[in-house]
Design a protein around this motif. Structure first.
Motif, PDB file in Angstrom:
ATOM      1  N   LYS A   1       0.656  -1.273   0.079  1.00 35.10           N
ATOM      2  CA  LYS A   1       0.252  -0.050   0.041  1.00 35.10           C
ATOM      3  C   LYS A   1       1.039   1.345   0.044  1.00 35.10           C
ATOM      4  O   LYS A   1       0.634   2.222  -0.846  1.00 35.10           O
ATOM      5  CB  LYS A   1      -0.851  -0.177   1.511  1.00 35.10           C
ATOM      6  CG  LYS A   1      -1.882   1.146   1.132  1.00 35.10           C
ATOM      7  CD  LYS A   1      -2.919   1.033   2.368  1.00 35.10           C
ATOM      8  CE  LYS A   1      -4.028   2.283   2.272  1.00 35.10           C
ATOM      9  NZ  LYS A   1      -5.044   1.716   3.581  1.00 35.10           N
ATOM     10  N   VAL A   2       1.859   1.080   0.876  1.00 34.53           N
ATOM     11  CA  VAL A   2       2.868   2.521   0.994  1.00 34.53           C
ATOM     12  C   VAL A   2       3.429   2.540  -0.390  1.00 34.53           C
ATOM     13  O   VAL A   2       3.553   3.603  -1.020  1.00 34.53           O
ATOM     14  CB  VAL A   2       3.879   2.031   2.010  1.00 34.53           C
ATOM     15  CG1 VAL A   2       4.822   3.331   2.055  1.00 34.53           C
ATOM     16  CG2 VAL A   2       3.122   2.047   3.389  1.00 34.53           C
ATOM     17  N   LEU A   3       4.079   1.383  -1.021  1.00 33.21           N
ATOM     18  CA  LEU A   3       4.566   1.312  -2.302  1.00 33.21           C
ATOM     19  C   LEU A   3       3.809   2.011  -3.390  1.00 33.21           C
ATOM     20  O   LEU A   3       4.156   2.796  -4.114  1.00 33.21           O
ATOM     21  CB  LEU A   3       5.130  -0.045  -2.535  1.00 33.21           C
ATOM     22  CG  LEU A   3       5.835  -0.197  -4.006  1.00 33.21           C
ATOM     23  CD1 LEU A   3       6.944   0.741  -4.012  1.00 33.21           C
ATOM     24  CD2 LEU A   3       6.023  -1.674  -4.271  1.00 33.21           C
ATOM     25  N   GLY A   4       2.460   1.479  -3.560  1.00 35.88           N
ATOM     26  CA  GLY A   4       1.415   2.053  -4.480  1.00 35.88           C
ATOM     27  C   GLY A   4       1.259   3.631  -4.406  1.00 35.88           C
ATOM     28  O   GLY A   4       1.062   4.207  -5.428  1.00 35.88           O
TER      29      GLY A   4
ATOM     30  N   PHE B   1       4.008  -3.122 -11.534  1.00 35.09           N
ATOM     31  CA  PHE B   1       3.619  -3.173 -10.116  1.00 35.09           C
ATOM     32  C   PHE B   1       1.999  -3.727  -9.967  1.00 35.09           C
ATOM     33  O   PHE B   1       1.870  -4.789  -9.175  1.00 35.09           O
ATOM     34  CB  PHE B   1       3.612  -1.821  -9.375  1.00 35.09           C
ATOM     35  CG  PHE B   1       3.069  -1.988  -7.759  1.00 35.09           C
ATOM     36  CD1 PHE B   1       3.860  -2.782  -7.210  1.00 35.09           C
ATOM     37  CD2 PHE B   1       1.968  -1.151  -7.487  1.00 35.09           C
ATOM     38  CE1 PHE B   1       3.283  -2.999  -5.527  1.00 35.09           C
ATOM     39  CE2 PHE B   1       1.537  -1.211  -6.137  1.00 35.09           C
ATOM     40  CZ  PHE B   1       2.052  -1.895  -5.056  1.00 35.09           C
ATOM     41  N   LEU B   2       1.110  -3.127 -10.808  1.00 32.89           N
ATOM     42  CA  LEU B   2       0.133  -3.562 -10.845  1.00 32.89           C
ATOM     43  C   LEU B   2      -0.288  -5.089 -11.773  1.00 32.89           C
ATOM     44  O   LEU B   2      -1.019  -6.019 -11.278  1.00 32.89           O
ATOM     45  CB  LEU B   2      -1.122  -2.465 -11.431  1.00 32.89           C
ATOM     46  CG  LEU B   2      -0.961  -1.277 -10.699  1.00 32.89           C
ATOM     47  CD1 LEU B   2      -1.913  -0.280 -11.506  1.00 32.89           C
ATOM     48  CD2 LEU B   2      -1.652  -1.363  -9.438  1.00 32.89           C
ATOM     49  N   GLY B   3       0.441  -5.082 -12.521  1.00 30.01           N
ATOM     50  CA  GLY B   3       0.403  -6.352 -13.545  1.00 30.01           C
ATOM     51  C   GLY B   3       1.054  -7.426 -13.093  1.00 30.01           C
ATOM     52  O   GLY B   3       0.442  -8.674 -13.311  1.00 30.01           O
ATOM     53  N   LEU B   4       2.212  -7.278 -12.345  1.00 32.78           N
ATOM     54  CA  LEU B   4       2.756  -8.503 -11.855  1.00 32.78           C
ATOM     55  C   LEU B   4       2.742  -8.972 -10.572  1.00 32.78           C
ATOM     56  O   LEU B   4       2.714  -9.943  -9.886  1.00 32.78           O
ATOM     57  CB  LEU B   4       4.389  -8.496 -12.337  1.00 32.78           C
ATOM     58  CG  LEU B   4       4.476  -8.422 -13.864  1.00 32.78           C
ATOM     59  CD1 LEU B   4       6.047  -8.327 -14.128  1.00 32.78           C
ATOM     60  CD2 LEU B   4       4.259  -9.724 -14.371  1.00 32.78           C
ATOM     61  N   CYS B   5       3.091  -7.677  -9.397  1.00 34.01           N
ATOM     62  CA  CYS B   5       2.963  -8.065  -8.216  1.00 34.01           C
ATOM     63  C   CYS B   5       1.429  -8.037  -7.711  1.00 34.01           C
ATOM     64  O   CYS B   5       1.366  -8.653  -6.690  1.00 34.01           O
ATOM     65  CB  CYS B   5       3.668  -6.410  -7.551  1.00 34.01           C
ATOM     66  SG  CYS B   5       5.100  -6.271  -7.872  1.00 34.01           S
TER      67      CYS B   5
END
Length: 443
Positions: free
Chosen positions: A308-311, A418-422
């Protein structure tokens, strides 16, 4: 790509600790308790790349004139050092998994000192580029082994906190380095910058020799050769989530390095700032990175999910890149240095949560091969940054549009990976993922 952690990627050729085993032996636990000096040494090692880059930045326009080369060619001295650090990590990381951390680190530091001293004597652009490449190849040992040592000593949220603590030390390097570089240029030419870097490298080598013991015991080392290392890396890259964090960190680093590479020309040539004023602005941006990094380590880690922090950090980077492009293309009319500097400050500050959290999330999945994992993290970041570096100067020294455009594209790619792989919306436990990989790695 597999969604599970690559816990047994090298099981055919080595005998790493099992996922359920403690990540640190008793001697390593003791090393934590005496970690003040270790923290200082590791901070110094992670600070070496920004020292090698940022102390040199105020001198870039002077090097351009002294060696009678165009700006795009002189920027290759940055690209060469960055590419060297990328390729060097790819070799030194697996070496440290096989032979331990201490010996490859000391050899790399000695070669770094020698290459830096030769850079100070380089009479031509071609020779300077060549030895900057060697400087990067050798200096790669510092950053890749520092990350691996952190993985040897820490795990989970504790590792994320330690990475944030390291940013307090390594983040000071971008503040101090250009200030030192600017002051060196008052009394010497650009060659004096490399003389100072040679002294810094020598002192750091002595500190490593005296203050950093071995953190990878023999029973946890890999016994295979090149084939084993390649299989380990293939297993790591086959893990979708690890690859996602690696690419996210790499594209984020490219945003940062686009700023590092272009800002001397943008701030000094386009907006007319002196080398000393540029150094102060660069240092202020680094203060923002350090402060946000400390907020991340002291307040957010353990209370808010790292994803969440990373996003949020990635969203801020993207917004800052959009604003920079709009300002540089004249959408808001002619803007001065202050709005540009403010957007760059926001962008740099957000890196205080993006970079440590991508490293921590990726390394949490790789207790069995921290050196190889650290190498892939560093190599991807430095190679992507090396590709981005010359692009920011492709339209010359009179416009900031290429810098802003490269930053925006890399920020979009970071968010996409980040959204597609993580897939941060999925509930995920690194330890659970590793436990799922109790069988053979199927390679």
């Amino acid at each position: 790509m597999s969604e599970r952690g690559p816990a047994t990627a090298a099981s055919h050729d080595s005998s790493p600790a099992s996922p359920s085993a403690p990540t640190a032996t008793a001697p390593l636990a003791a090393a934590r308790r005496t970690s003040l000096l270790v923290t200082f040494v590791l901070g110094g090692l992670t600070a070496l790349p920004p020292l090698s880059m940022d102390m040199y930045l105020p001198a870039l326009p002077q090097v351009t004139n002294a060696l009678n080369s165009p700006a795009a060619t002189i920027q290759l001295t940055l690209t060469a050092c960055l590419a060297g650090m990328a390729l060097g990590q790819l070799v030194i990381g697996p070496m440290s998994d096989k032979w331990g951390r201490r010996r490859p680190l000391l050899i790399g530091m000695v070669v770094y000192v020698l290459a830096t001293a030769i850079c100070a004597l380089a009479p031509t652009t071609e020779l300077l580029i060549s030895f900057r490449l060697l400087q990067g190849l050798a200096g790669a040992a510092a950053i890749v082994i520092a990350r691996a040592v952190v993985r040897d000593l820490y795990d989970g949220d504790e590792m994320a906190r330690f990475f944030s603590t390291l940013m307090l030390i390594s983040g000071a390097a971008p503040i101090i380095a250009p200030l030192i570089g600017g002051q060196v240029l008052r009394f010497a030419d650009w060659r004096g910058v490399f003389v100072v870097l040679t002294v810094v490298g020598t002192v750091l080598t002595l500190l490593v020799w005296r203050g950093l013991g071995e953190t990878l015991p023999p029973e946890r080392r890999h016994t295979g050769g090149v084939g084993s290392a390649l299989r380990t890396m293939r297993g790591l890259l086959g893990d979708r989530v690890f690859a996602g964090y690696t690419l996210t960190g790499g594209f984020s680093f490219a945003v940062l390095f686009s700023y590092i590479s272009a800002s001397p020309f943008v701030i000094q040539e386009i907006y007319g700032a002196s080398p000393q004023a540029f150094s102060l602005l660069f240092g202020l941006n680094s203060v923002g990175l350090i402060l946000v990094g400390q907020v991340n380590g002291k307040l957010l880690v353990g209370r808010v999910r790292l994803d969440k922090v990373l996003g949020v950090g990635l969203a801020v980077v993207l917004a800052a890149a959009v604003s920079l492009l709009l300002m540089s293309t004249g959408v808001f009319g002619e803007v001065g240095l202050t709005p540009i500097a403010a957007a760059l400050f926001v962008l740099m500050s957000a890196m205080g949560v993006v970079l440590p959290n991508t490293n921590a999330q990726a390394l949490m999945r790789t207790p069995h091969a921290a050196g190889s994992a650290s190498a892939l993290l560093g190599t991807s970041s430095f190679l992507i940054g090396a590709i981005a570096s010359p692009l920011v100067g492709i339209a010359g020294e009179d416009t900031a549009v290429p810098m802003a455009l490269v930053q925006l594209v890399c920020a979009l790619l970071a968010v996409s990976t980040f959204l597609g792989l993580c897939r941060p919306w999925q509930s995920r436990s690194a330890s659970a993922d590793l436990a799922d990989d109790s069988g053979p790695a199927g390679m």
